[in-house]
Scaffold this active site. Structure first.
Site, PDB file in Angstrom:
ATOM      1  N   ASP A  46      -4.826  -0.600  -4.866  1.00  0.00           N
ATOM      2  CA  ASP A  46      -4.042  -0.963  -3.900  1.00  0.00           C
ATOM      3  C   ASP A  46      -4.958  -1.798  -2.963  1.00  0.00           C
ATOM      4  OD1 ASP A  46      -0.848  -1.505  -3.585  1.00  0.00           O
ATOM      5  OD2 ASP A  46      -2.348  -2.384  -1.220  1.00  0.00           O
ATOM      6  N   TYR A  51      -6.923  -7.344   3.823  1.00  0.00           N
ATOM      7  CA  TYR A  51      -7.617  -6.238   3.998  1.00  0.00           C
ATOM      8  C   TYR A  51      -9.525  -6.374   3.860  1.00  0.00           C
ATOM      9  CZ  TYR A  51      -3.589  -3.378   2.299  1.00  0.00           C
ATOM     10  OH  TYR A  51      -2.405  -2.700   2.389  1.00  0.00           O
ATOM     11  N   LYS A  76      -2.534  -8.632  -2.493  1.00  0.00           N
ATOM     12  CA  LYS A  76      -1.229  -8.877  -2.358  1.00  0.00           C
ATOM     13  C   LYS A  76      -1.424 -10.386  -1.072  1.00  0.00           C
ATOM     14  CE  LYS A  76      -0.308  -4.724  -0.547  1.00  0.00           C
ATOM     15  NZ  LYS A  76      -1.143  -3.896  -0.178  1.00  0.00           N
ATOM     16  N   HIS A 109       2.801 -10.314   1.428  1.00  0.00           N
ATOM     17  CA  HIS A 109       2.513  -8.798   1.842  1.00  0.00           C
ATOM     18  C   HIS A 109       3.316  -8.921   3.128  1.00  0.00           C
ATOM     19  CE1 HIS A 109      -1.048  -7.139   4.214  1.00  0.00           C
ATOM     20  NE2 HIS A 109      -0.089  -6.224   4.074  1.00  0.00           N
TER      21      HIS A 109
END
Ligand code: A2P
Length: 274
Positions: A46, A51, A76, A109
């Site tokens: 994931d 990120y 996301k 997200h």
């Protein structure tokens, strides 16, 4: 529905029951961490655009000796993207970062931008969701979902769109049960799989005396109790670690917590709220 060590989504797509989370793993460490996870049997990874580690997450998966269709990959859409065209553009950027030509799961997200938590973006979420539906129908994503959505955020999508989200990824760990119960029930009713991010409360729950005691009783570690708890609540845990010993530990969840102990864990306080 569960099958072997997977959850089965409404459209029959299987998702391995424990995912390797990569939030807060910097891009330069992501390659090693994801490689360690794959080496130790994880087949579900994931990540997210936000990120900033998609490049190395993708590189690690591509370089590992495993066919693409044997790894379940989630990413996301950034939380500030709230329109149709930008959703298509950012999805393509995510694929380019990962070096892949499809995703197994793509999530909105958050219902609002992270720098404007609580803002009403209902119309923007609907537009983003319509773009996700198109990508899904075009075969670019096997399942689509959302993250951090409340009951009312989900209801708005259900009322205005064609496809009910397959997944809602939310913060869930021991101590969160009563707070999240209404949302869990809503998701169950609509066959929306709940994924549990931060299943260890970002590590904070591991020092709890009750959990340590329970870990001794089951001859497991506190982290394993936390991950097992999520599974028994029918949520899919996404633990993360950059240490191989812990990555292995977090995947060995072959035991069962008794009903009595589950009830005790349901009633625990949220350590992050103390
Ligand atoms: P580290 O990456 O140094 O191993 P969560 O998944 O709830 O967000 O929690 C992640 C945090 O918990 C990270 O700080 C991670 O640290 C730590 N962690 C992950 N697995 C374990 C484990 N098995 N035992 C102790 N701490 C862990």
């Amino acid at each position: 529905m569960r099958k072997d060590h997977a959850f089965v989504m409404r459209n029959g797509v299987e998702i391995p029951e424990i995912g390797f989370g990569t939030w807060q793993i910097p891009n330069k460490e992501a390659h090693d961490s994801v490689t360690m996870a794959l080496k130790n049997g994880y087949t579900h990874i994931d990540t997210a655009y936000a990120y900033q580690n998609e490049e190395n997450v993708g590189k690690a998966i591509r370089e590992f000796d495993i066919p693409r269709d044997q790894v379940f990959v989630t990413s996301k859409l950034p939380s500030h993207i709230k329109n149709y065209e930008d959703t298509l553009t950012y999805f393509q950027e995510t694929l380019d970062h990962l070096g892949m030509d499809y995703l197994d799961l793509f999530l909105i997200h958050a219902p609002w931008p992270w720098d404007d938590i609580g803002a009403d973006c209902t119309e923007g979420n609907i537009q983003a969701w319509k773009a996700m539906e198109k990508l899904f129908k075009d075969g670019k994503i096997r399942t689509i979902g959302v993250s951090n959505f409340s009951v009312s955020d989900l209801q708005a999508i259900i009322d205005s769109c064609e496809i009910v989200p397959f997944v809602n990824q939310i913060p869930f760990y021991i101590g969160k049960f009563h707070e999240q119960k209404e949302l869990l029930d809503f998701c169950e009713k609509h066959e929306i799989l709940v994924e549990a991010y931060s299943p260890l409360a970002t590590g904070e729950v591991l020092n709890s005396d009750e959990i340590k005691k329970l870990a001794e009783k089951y001859n497991r570690t506190p982290a394993q109790i936390c991950i097992r708890y999520c599974l028994q609540k029918d949520t899919l845990p996404l633990p993360k670690s950059t240490h191989e010993g812990r990555i292995i530990e977090n995947s060995k969840i072959d035991f069962e917590i008794s009903e009595e102990d589950m009830n005790m864990l349901d009633d625990m306080e949220d350590v992050r709220k103390k």
